[in-house]
Scaffold this motif. Structure first.
Motif, PDB file in Angstrom:
ATOM      1  N   LYS A   1     -35.768 -76.015 -46.118  1.00 52.93           N
ATOM      2  CA  LYS A   1     -36.848 -76.355 -45.205  1.00 52.93           C
ATOM      3  C   LYS A   1     -36.633 -77.755 -44.650  1.00 52.93           C
ATOM      4  N   GLU A   2     -36.908 -77.911 -43.367  1.00 54.18           N
ATOM      5  CA  GLU A   2     -36.733 -79.213 -42.732  1.00 54.18           C
ATOM      6  C   GLU A   2     -37.632 -80.243 -43.409  1.00 54.18           C
ATOM      7  N   ASN A   3     -37.011 -81.328 -43.845  1.00 53.67           N
ATOM      8  CA  ASN A   3     -37.726 -82.395 -44.562  1.00 53.67           C
ATOM      9  C   ASN A   3     -38.413 -81.879 -45.823  1.00 53.67           C
ATOM     10  N   GLY A   4     -37.905 -80.759 -46.331  1.00 52.08           N
ATOM     11  CA  GLY A   4     -38.503 -80.169 -47.517  1.00 52.08           C
ATOM     12  C   GLY A   4     -37.879 -80.675 -48.801  1.00 52.08           C
ATOM     13  N   ASN A   5     -38.537 -80.371 -49.906  1.00 47.74           N
ATOM     14  CA  ASN A   5     -38.065 -80.771 -51.220  1.00 47.74           C
ATOM     15  C   ASN A   5     -37.371 -79.574 -51.869  1.00 47.74           C
ATOM     16  N   LEU A   6     -36.094 -79.735 -52.222  1.00 50.50           N
ATOM     17  CA  LEU A   6     -35.330 -78.623 -52.793  1.00 50.50           C
ATOM     18  C   LEU A   6     -35.970 -78.112 -54.079  1.00 50.50           C
ATOM     19  N   ALA A   7     -36.420 -79.023 -54.911  1.00 52.59           N
ATOM     20  CA  ALA A   7     -37.017 -78.624 -56.191  1.00 52.59           C
ATOM     21  C   ALA A   7     -38.282 -77.808 -55.966  1.00 52.59           C
ATOM     22  N   GLU A   8     -39.085 -78.202 -54.989  1.00 54.38           N
ATOM     23  CA  GLU A   8     -40.315 -77.461 -54.698  1.00 54.38           C
ATOM     24  C   GLU A   8     -40.000 -76.069 -54.161  1.00 54.38           C
ATOM     25  N   GLN A   9     -38.972 -75.966 -53.309  1.00 56.05           N
ATOM     26  CA  GLN A   9     -38.602 -74.658 -52.784  1.00 56.05           C
ATOM     27  C   GLN A   9     -38.041 -73.774 -53.890  1.00 56.05           C
ATOM     28  N   ALA A  10     -37.245 -74.362 -54.789  1.00 59.01           N
ATOM     29  CA  ALA A  10     -36.689 -73.601 -55.908  1.00 59.01           C
ATOM     30  C   ALA A  10     -37.803 -73.119 -56.836  1.00 59.01           C
ATOM     31  N   GLN A  11     -38.795 -73.974 -57.049  1.00 61.70           N
ATOM     32  CA  GLN A  11     -39.924 -73.591 -57.899  1.00 61.70           C
ATOM     33  C   GLN A  11     -40.710 -72.438 -57.274  1.00 61.70           C
ATOM     34  N   ARG A  12     -40.907 -72.501 -55.958  1.00 59.93           N
ATOM     35  CA  ARG A  12     -41.622 -71.427 -55.267  1.00 59.93           C
ATOM     36  C   ARG A  12     -40.809 -70.130 -55.321  1.00 59.93           C
ATOM     37  N   ALA A  13     -39.489 -70.245 -55.180  1.00 59.90           N
ATOM     38  CA  ALA A  13     -38.628 -69.059 -55.258  1.00 59.90           C
ATOM     39  C   ALA A  13     -38.746 -68.397 -56.623  1.00 59.90           C
ATOM     40  N   MET A  14     -38.808 -69.202 -57.689  1.00 60.59           N
ATOM     41  CA  MET A  14     -38.953 -68.641 -59.031  1.00 60.59           C
ATOM     42  C   MET A  14     -40.324 -67.997 -59.205  1.00 60.59           C
TER      43      MET A  14
ATOM     44  N   LEU B   1     -32.758 -63.103 -52.450  1.00 61.34           N
ATOM     45  CA  LEU B   1     -33.844 -62.791 -51.525  1.00 61.34           C
ATOM     46  C   LEU B   1     -35.140 -63.508 -51.913  1.00 61.34           C
ATOM     47  N   SER B   2     -35.306 -63.832 -53.183  1.00 62.10           N
ATOM     48  CA  SER B   2     -36.466 -64.622 -53.593  1.00 62.10           C
ATOM     49  C   SER B   2     -36.400 -66.003 -52.958  1.00 62.10           C
ATOM     50  N   VAL B   3     -35.195 -66.552 -52.875  1.00 60.52           N
ATOM     51  CA  VAL B   3     -35.014 -67.846 -52.215  1.00 60.52           C
ATOM     52  C   VAL B   3     -35.318 -67.720 -50.727  1.00 60.52           C
ATOM     53  N   LEU B   4     -34.869 -66.635 -50.120  1.00 65.19           N
ATOM     54  CA  LEU B   4     -35.144 -66.408 -48.702  1.00 65.19           C
ATOM     55  C   LEU B   4     -36.657 -66.279 -48.465  1.00 65.19           C
ATOM     56  N   LEU B   5     -37.337 -65.528 -49.319  1.00 67.64           N
ATOM     57  CA  LEU B   5     -38.781 -65.348 -49.178  1.00 67.64           C
ATOM     58  C   LEU B   5     -39.538 -66.654 -49.389  1.00 67.64           C
ATOM     59  N   SER B   6     -38.939 -67.578 -50.131  1.00 69.42           N
ATOM     60  CA  SER B   6     -39.622 -68.844 -50.421  1.00 69.42           C
ATOM     61  C   SER B   6     -39.795 -69.706 -49.181  1.00 69.42           C
ATOM     62  N   GLN B   7     -39.077 -69.395 -48.114  1.00 67.49           N
ATOM     63  CA  GLN B   7     -39.233 -70.152 -46.866  1.00 67.49           C
ATOM     64  C   GLN B   7     -40.545 -69.844 -46.173  1.00 67.49           C
ATOM     65  N   SER B   8     -41.077 -68.660 -46.436  1.00 61.31           N
ATOM     66  CA  SER B   8     -42.289 -68.230 -45.753  1.00 61.31           C
ATOM     67  C   SER B   8     -43.474 -69.110 -46.144  1.00 61.31           C
TER      68      SER B   8
ATOM     69  N   LEU C   1     -25.077 -67.468 -55.460  1.00 60.20           N
ATOM     70  CA  LEU C   1     -25.399 -66.906 -54.146  1.00 60.20           C
ATOM     71  C   LEU C   1     -26.783 -67.357 -53.694  1.00 60.20           C
ATOM     72  N   SER C   2     -27.687 -67.531 -54.633  1.00 58.21           N
ATOM     73  CA  SER C   2     -29.012 -68.070 -54.305  1.00 58.21           C
ATOM     74  C   SER C   2     -28.890 -69.521 -53.846  1.00 58.21           C
TER      75      SER C   2
ATOM     76  N   LEU D   1     -34.734 -53.192 -50.073  1.00 59.86           N
ATOM     77  CA  LEU D   1     -35.153 -52.880 -48.709  1.00 59.86           C
ATOM     78  C   LEU D   1     -36.561 -53.400 -48.439  1.00 59.86           C
ATOM     79  N   SER D   2     -37.450 -53.215 -49.393  1.00 65.66           N
ATOM     80  CA  SER D   2     -38.837 -53.671 -49.230  1.00 65.66           C
ATOM     81  C   SER D   2     -38.908 -55.182 -49.043  1.00 65.66           C
ATOM     82  N   HIS D   3     -38.057 -55.913 -49.768  1.00 63.79           N
ATOM     83  CA  HIS D   3     -38.006 -57.368 -49.611  1.00 63.79           C
ATOM     84  C   HIS D   3     -37.561 -57.735 -48.200  1.00 63.79           C
ATOM     85  N   ILE D   4     -36.549 -57.038 -47.713  1.00 60.40           N
ATOM     86  CA  ILE D   4     -36.000 -57.325 -46.389  1.00 60.40           C
ATOM     87  C   ILE D   4     -37.046 -57.133 -45.299  1.00 60.40           C
TER      88      ILE D   4
END
Length: 333
Positions: A125-138, A159-166, A115-116, A198-201
């Motif tokens: 992320k547009e023109n982003g690196n999947l590995a970098e986003q996954a690392q930030r999510a972790m 939701l950690s993956v969602l927050l990693s976009q910020s 699901l993540s 809820l707090s994450h949302i």
């Protein structure tokens, strides 16, 4: 507008639910079938039982016998791929790539990582690196776990993956999560994983308006309770979604009316907790459809939040069903 279509939506929900039940199995928990039905209801695409079964069978073949993907999650994943992509088969291949990137960054194999992966696929992320986003999510997941060790588990992955976009710092995100958790725990919300969810949302809102957003969320709890609607932990994330959209003064009447209509249906008579979730989701989808109300960014985030909430609920229901079956079998020996 919403009230003019709610009875039609209720009938449509029942129709899709019946088609789904005949397509998969009566043995699948009814609440899981309701959740999958609500996913199809979130789009204007007709439910095609054959197409749905083809995607399920395709996923089953691709995963093989030793997959860590439970069959209930396979059902919801198939629904997500069909409703969110023109080509669900191609999307599945891209999802597997995202899954591998996540597991390579220490996400444990299992349903929540699938699901993540879906969240990563739909929020790259547009023109982003999947590995970098996954690392930030972790890194975000570890930061959450360091603060609430006993509440945090793999169901917090999506939701950690969602927050990693910020683009905000992790410390800033954690500060907001803690603020919402502490504030709401003092205003009628029970401490626990649902409140953490809820707090994450709520961090998806504007940081400069966090006090107002927290107060609005607390007012939603009071407003539903004043209408004699029982709010359970499973409803907490939905209250957060409503708070991101508008205030109780502008939304509650429509949601309560929809909730009442669904409760009149035989399908929901003994599942009022699900009835409320469906009523809120349909209302939110109606708001999202009005592009003049929400920005594209927040609308997309809300879509992902709803999907994450559904997936988490299905996992909880499935785990309960397995535990009940194990207990029953053990008692008979």
């Amino acid at each position: 507008m919403f009230q003019e279509t709610i009875l039609q939506k209720r009938d449509q929900f029942t129709k899709i639910f019946d088609q789904l039940t005949h397509s998969i199995s009566w043995s699948v928990d009814k609440r899981v079938r309701m959740s999958i039905t609500s996913q199809f209801m979130s789009t204007e695409r007709d439910f095609d039982p054959k197409a749905y079964l083809y995607v399920i069978d395709f996923i089953k073949r691709e995963e093989g016998w030793f997959s860590s993907l439970p069959y209930n999650t396979r059902y919801i994943l198939a629904a997500l791929l069909i409703t969110q992509f023109e080509d669900p088969y191609k999307a599945y291949s891209e999802l597997k790539e995202c899954y591998e990137v996540l597991t390579n960054n220490k996400f444990r194999k299992g349903p929540y990582t699938y699901l993540s992966a879906f969240s990563l696929l739909t929020h790259k992320k547009e023109n982003g690196n999947l590995a970098e986003q996954a690392q930030r999510a972790m890194e975000i997941y570890k930061a959450i776990r360091s603060r609430h060790f006993f509440l945090t588990s793999s169901d917090d992955y999506p939701l950690s993956v969602l927050l990693s976009q910020s683009n905000r710092s992790i410390d800033s995100l954690m500060e907001d999560i803690e603020y919402f958790y502490d504030f709401l725990s003092k205003h009628g919300f029970r401490k626990g994983n649902d409140l953490q969810f809820l707090s994450h949302i709520l961090t998806q809102g504007q940081p400069e308006r966090r006090e107002q957003l927290a107060e609005t969320t607390a007012r939603y709890l009071e407003a539903f309770q004043s209408e004699k609607v029982k709010i359970k932990g499973m409803h907490y994330p939905a209250l957060g979604v409503l708070a991101l959209i508008d205030t109780p003064e502008n939304t509650l009447a429509d949601v309560i009316k929809a909730y009442s209509h669904f409760n009149e249906s035989k399908l929901f008579r003994w599942y009022k907790d699900m009835s409320l979730l469906v009523a809120i989701q349909l209302y939110v989808q109606q708001i999202i459809a009005d592009n003049s109300v929400l920005s594209v960014g927040i609308a997309t985030s809300i879509q992902t939040i709803l999907q994450a909430q559904q997936a988490a609920m299905i996992a909880v229901i499935s785990a309960g069903a397995v535990a009940a079956a194990s207990s029953s079998n053990g008692g008979g020996n």
